[in-house]
Design an enzyme around this catalytic site. Structure first.
Site, PDB file in Angstrom:
ATOM      1  N   ASP A  48      -7.279 -83.817  29.988  1.00 50.91           N
ATOM      2  CA  ASP A  48      -6.491 -83.617  28.766  1.00 50.91           C
ATOM      3  C   ASP A  48      -5.065 -84.082  29.030  1.00 50.91           C
ATOM      4  O   ASP A  48      -4.512 -83.779  30.088  1.00 50.91           O
ATOM      5  CB  ASP A  48      -6.485 -82.114  28.404  1.00 50.91           C
ATOM      6  N   HIS A 107       0.142 -89.639  23.991  1.00 54.83           N
ATOM      7  CA  HIS A 107      -0.238 -88.220  24.050  1.00 54.83           C
ATOM      8  C   HIS A 107      -1.434 -87.970  24.974  1.00 54.83           C
ATOM      9  O   HIS A 107      -1.709 -86.827  25.301  1.00 54.83           O
ATOM     10  CB  HIS A 107      -0.550 -87.709  22.637  1.00 54.83           C
TER      11      HIS A 107
HETATM   12  P1  ADP Z   1      -5.873 -82.186  21.027  1.00 55.43           P
HETATM   13  O1  ADP Z   1      -4.563 -82.791  20.609  1.00 55.43           O
HETATM   14  O2  ADP Z   1      -6.683 -83.031  21.967  1.00 55.43           O
HETATM   15  O3  ADP Z   1      -6.719 -81.716  19.884  1.00 55.43           O
HETATM   16  P2  ADP Z   1      -4.261 -79.920  21.978  1.00 55.43           P
HETATM   17  O4  ADP Z   1      -4.704 -78.663  22.664  1.00 55.43           O
HETATM   18  O5  ADP Z   1      -3.106 -80.574  22.614  1.00 55.43           O
HETATM   19  O6  ADP Z   1      -5.535 -80.867  21.881  1.00 55.43           O
HETATM   20  O7  ADP Z   1      -3.858 -79.586  20.485  1.00 55.43           O
HETATM   21  C1  ADP Z   1      -4.774 -79.015  19.604  1.00 55.43           C
HETATM   22  C2  ADP Z   1      -4.034 -78.392  18.430  1.00 55.43           C
HETATM   23  O8  ADP Z   1      -4.979 -78.194  17.375  1.00 55.43           O
HETATM   24  C3  ADP Z   1      -3.450 -77.018  18.769  1.00 55.43           C
HETATM   25  O9  ADP Z   1      -2.202 -76.874  18.166  1.00 55.43           O
HETATM   26  C4  ADP Z   1      -4.473 -76.063  18.182  1.00 55.43           C
HETATM   27  O10 ADP Z   1      -3.925 -74.843  17.741  1.00 55.43           O
HETATM   28  C5  ADP Z   1      -5.005 -76.830  17.002  1.00 55.43           C
HETATM   29  N1  ADP Z   1      -6.379 -76.404  16.725  1.00 55.43           N
HETATM   30  C6  ADP Z   1      -7.477 -76.611  17.461  1.00 55.43           C
HETATM   31  N2  ADP Z   1      -8.551 -76.010  16.918  1.00 55.43           N
HETATM   32  C7  ADP Z   1      -8.130 -75.386  15.813  1.00 55.43           C
HETATM   33  C8  ADP Z   1      -8.740 -74.569  14.806  1.00 55.43           C
HETATM   34  N3  ADP Z   1     -10.034 -74.291  14.842  1.00 55.43           N
HETATM   35  N4  ADP Z   1      -7.969 -74.120  13.806  1.00 55.43           N
HETATM   36  C9  ADP Z   1      -6.667 -74.411  13.767  1.00 55.43           C
HETATM   37  N5  ADP Z   1      -6.025 -75.145  14.678  1.00 55.43           N
HETATM   38  C10 ADP Z   1      -6.742 -75.635  15.686  1.00 55.43           C
END
Ligand code: ADP
Length: 468
Positions: free
Chosen positions: A366, A158
């Site tokens: 990312d 990922h």
């Molecule tokens: P990573 O996997 O590095 O955290 P991504 O952007 O690919 O980054 O995925 C992050 C996921 O986590 C997304 O689906 C996002 O909606 C969720 N997310 C991030 N911050 C929050 C938050 N404060 N509340 C709910 N969901 C969150």
């Protein structure tokens, strides 16, 4: 074809809460694939135990079987907080300045991968497809092979894959990558990471890469391919139209009293470029005095990996920076940065995205970035917001109609914020329509289907997954 055995560091147990939208798109998609194919999701329970026993906690919820094991405190420290999150994560995100090379971490990583293999081995039946996820478990396939597993085994990473010269700084990197070549399929998020990976196996290992990107290794053919992951579009766009989302939207809008809203949603991680983002917003406010008091940045950033020092550091840095910027630009009735360290249910998040005029997604590096796709999916197509996206996110290879930025350039991002806020409706609609088409088509179900097809060795066009 056989069942699916999904193996990842943690498992996401399906539940009534999941159905109501508390789970992320990946967990929902993997759970629905497991429901369809049958199979098991295996991983660490998140619990620590005095002494490792290998005891499997098997549960069945909503038609999906999960199997978890507890790990010892030393395992968690060396494998999870250590090699995974102090060594591989920073290295794979191009941060060798934060990468720690500690022999105990490497040993802990090997040990836990062995423990995973020992525990999952008896669960695997002859024609099952074994699907391993992410940087925590890179050598797992080779350990299963050593135990005699002949099944098709695939890996999906990922995160990004780093350039060869960076990876070469990792002690025993050759052994790590050689172990990955025991998989039948190696999936990466984008062609950029795929090319880096293929460069490594050619230059460092002297292997031949065929025109179809397969690798010849010890008389076998390993398929290496990009499978860009998506969101569950149907689920997320539904969530964005729910009552909960509408209320969240209204609540946020009411609270800013006519001001423009920029939104950032990220795990609190140094790879997400939050410090640079805050600086850029501050520069935008300084460069555009006419906008003083007229734009708010809502940054939602739940803390993660708090046991790792670099995460404690970034948290402190951001608190200081937020205080500093707010001190400089606030007024009696206005605070420019709303910095919130908590998570929100997905429907509420969707409402916040929809209320925001600009989505600021500016990671320094990312693997993909799903927030960018969620922001697009949540918009009102008749009056959409503008996505500002880092050119260093995997998502930038697909979301070309976003305003792409260099997140390191405070000036560039500040100017792009100004451009986004001034963008005429016609251009916003045109860009959003193009972005939406991509988010919709390349959703998580598409990703899942493509990966399972490749893993099952079925030719393109035939169906390993039941058709929709
Ligand atoms: P990573 O996997 O590095 O955290 P991504 O952007 O690919 O980054 O995925 C992050 C996921 O986590 C997304 O689906 C996002 O909606 C969720 N997310 C991030 N911050 C929050 C938050 N404060 N509340 C709910 N969901 C969150």
């Amino acid at each position: 074809m056989g069942r699916l055995i999904v193996i990842s560091n943690r498992v996401s147990v399906p539940s009534a809460a999941g159905a109501a939208g508390a789970q992320g798109g990946l967990a929902v998609a993997l759970n629905s694939a497991l429901r369809e194919h049958g199979g098991i999701w295996f991983g660490w329970s998140g619990q620590e135990t005095e002494e490792f026993t290998g005891h499997l906690d098997m549960q069945r919820n909503e038609g999906v079987t999960t199997a978890t094991i507890d790990l010892e405190a030393q395992d968690v420290e060396e494998y999870y907080n250590g090699y995974a999150n102090r060594t591989l994560w920073p290295l794979f995100h191009y941060r060798i300045d934060l990468t720690e090379y500690d022999r105990n971490f490497g040993e802990g990583y090997e040990r836990v991968n062995e423990r995973f293999a020992d525990s999952v081995y008896p669960l695997i039946a002859d024609d099952d497809l074994v699907w391993v996820h992410d940087y925590h478990l890179l050598p797992l396939g080779s350990i299963l092979r050593r135990k005699g597993i002949k099944n098709r085994i695939g890996l999906f990473l990922h995160t990004p894959w780093p350039p060869t010269r960076l990876l070469a700084s990792l002690p025993f990197h050759e052994r790590l990558v050689a172990s990955m070549l025991e998989y039948d399929v190696i999936g990466l998020q984008t062609t950029e990471w795929l090319e880096s990976f293929l460069h490594y196996v050619q230059k460092e290992m002297g292997l031949t890469v065929n025109l179809d990107n397969s690798i010849e290794y010890q008389g076998r053919r390993v398929i290496a391919r990009a499978f860009p992951i998506g969101i569950d579009y149907a689920e997320f766009s539904q969530a964005a139209k729910s009552e909960v989302a509408k209320e969240a939207h209204q609540r946020l809008r009411d609270s800013v009293r006519g001001r423009k809203i920029l939104i950032g949603v990220d795990r609190l991680d140094y790879s997400k470029g939050l410090g640079e983002r805050f600086e850029s917003f501050s520069r935008f406010l300084s460069d555009h005095p006419d906008m003083a008091g007229k734009a708010v940045l809502l940054q939602i950033a739940p803390p993660s990996r708090g046991d790792v020092e670099s995460y404690q550091q970034i948290r402190e840095d951001l608190e200081r920076k937020t205080g500093h910027i707010n001190g400089a630009h606030a007024n009696v009735d206005f605070v420019p940065i709303r910095y919130v360290n908590r998570g929100y249910p997905r429907a509420e998040l969707a409402g916040f995205y929809r209320a925001a005029n600009v989505g600021l997604v500016t990671p320094l590096r990312d693997g993909m970035n799903l927030v960018a796709k969620e922001y697009v999916a949540a918009q009102d197509p008749e009056d959409p917001g503008v996505l500002i996206l880092s050119q260093f996110a995997g998502a930038a290879t697909q979301l070309k109609d976003a305003l792409l930025v260099n997140p390191h350039s405070v000036e560039h991002v500040a100017e792009t914020i100004s451009r986004a806020l001034d963008m005429p409706l016609k251009e916003r609609k045109r860009r959003h329509a193009a972005l939406l088409a991509s988010v919709k088509e390349m959703d998580v179900l598409h990703w899942l289907k493509q990966y399972v097809l490749a893993l099952s060795g079925v030719e393109k066009g035939s169906s390993a997954l039941k058709s929709d």
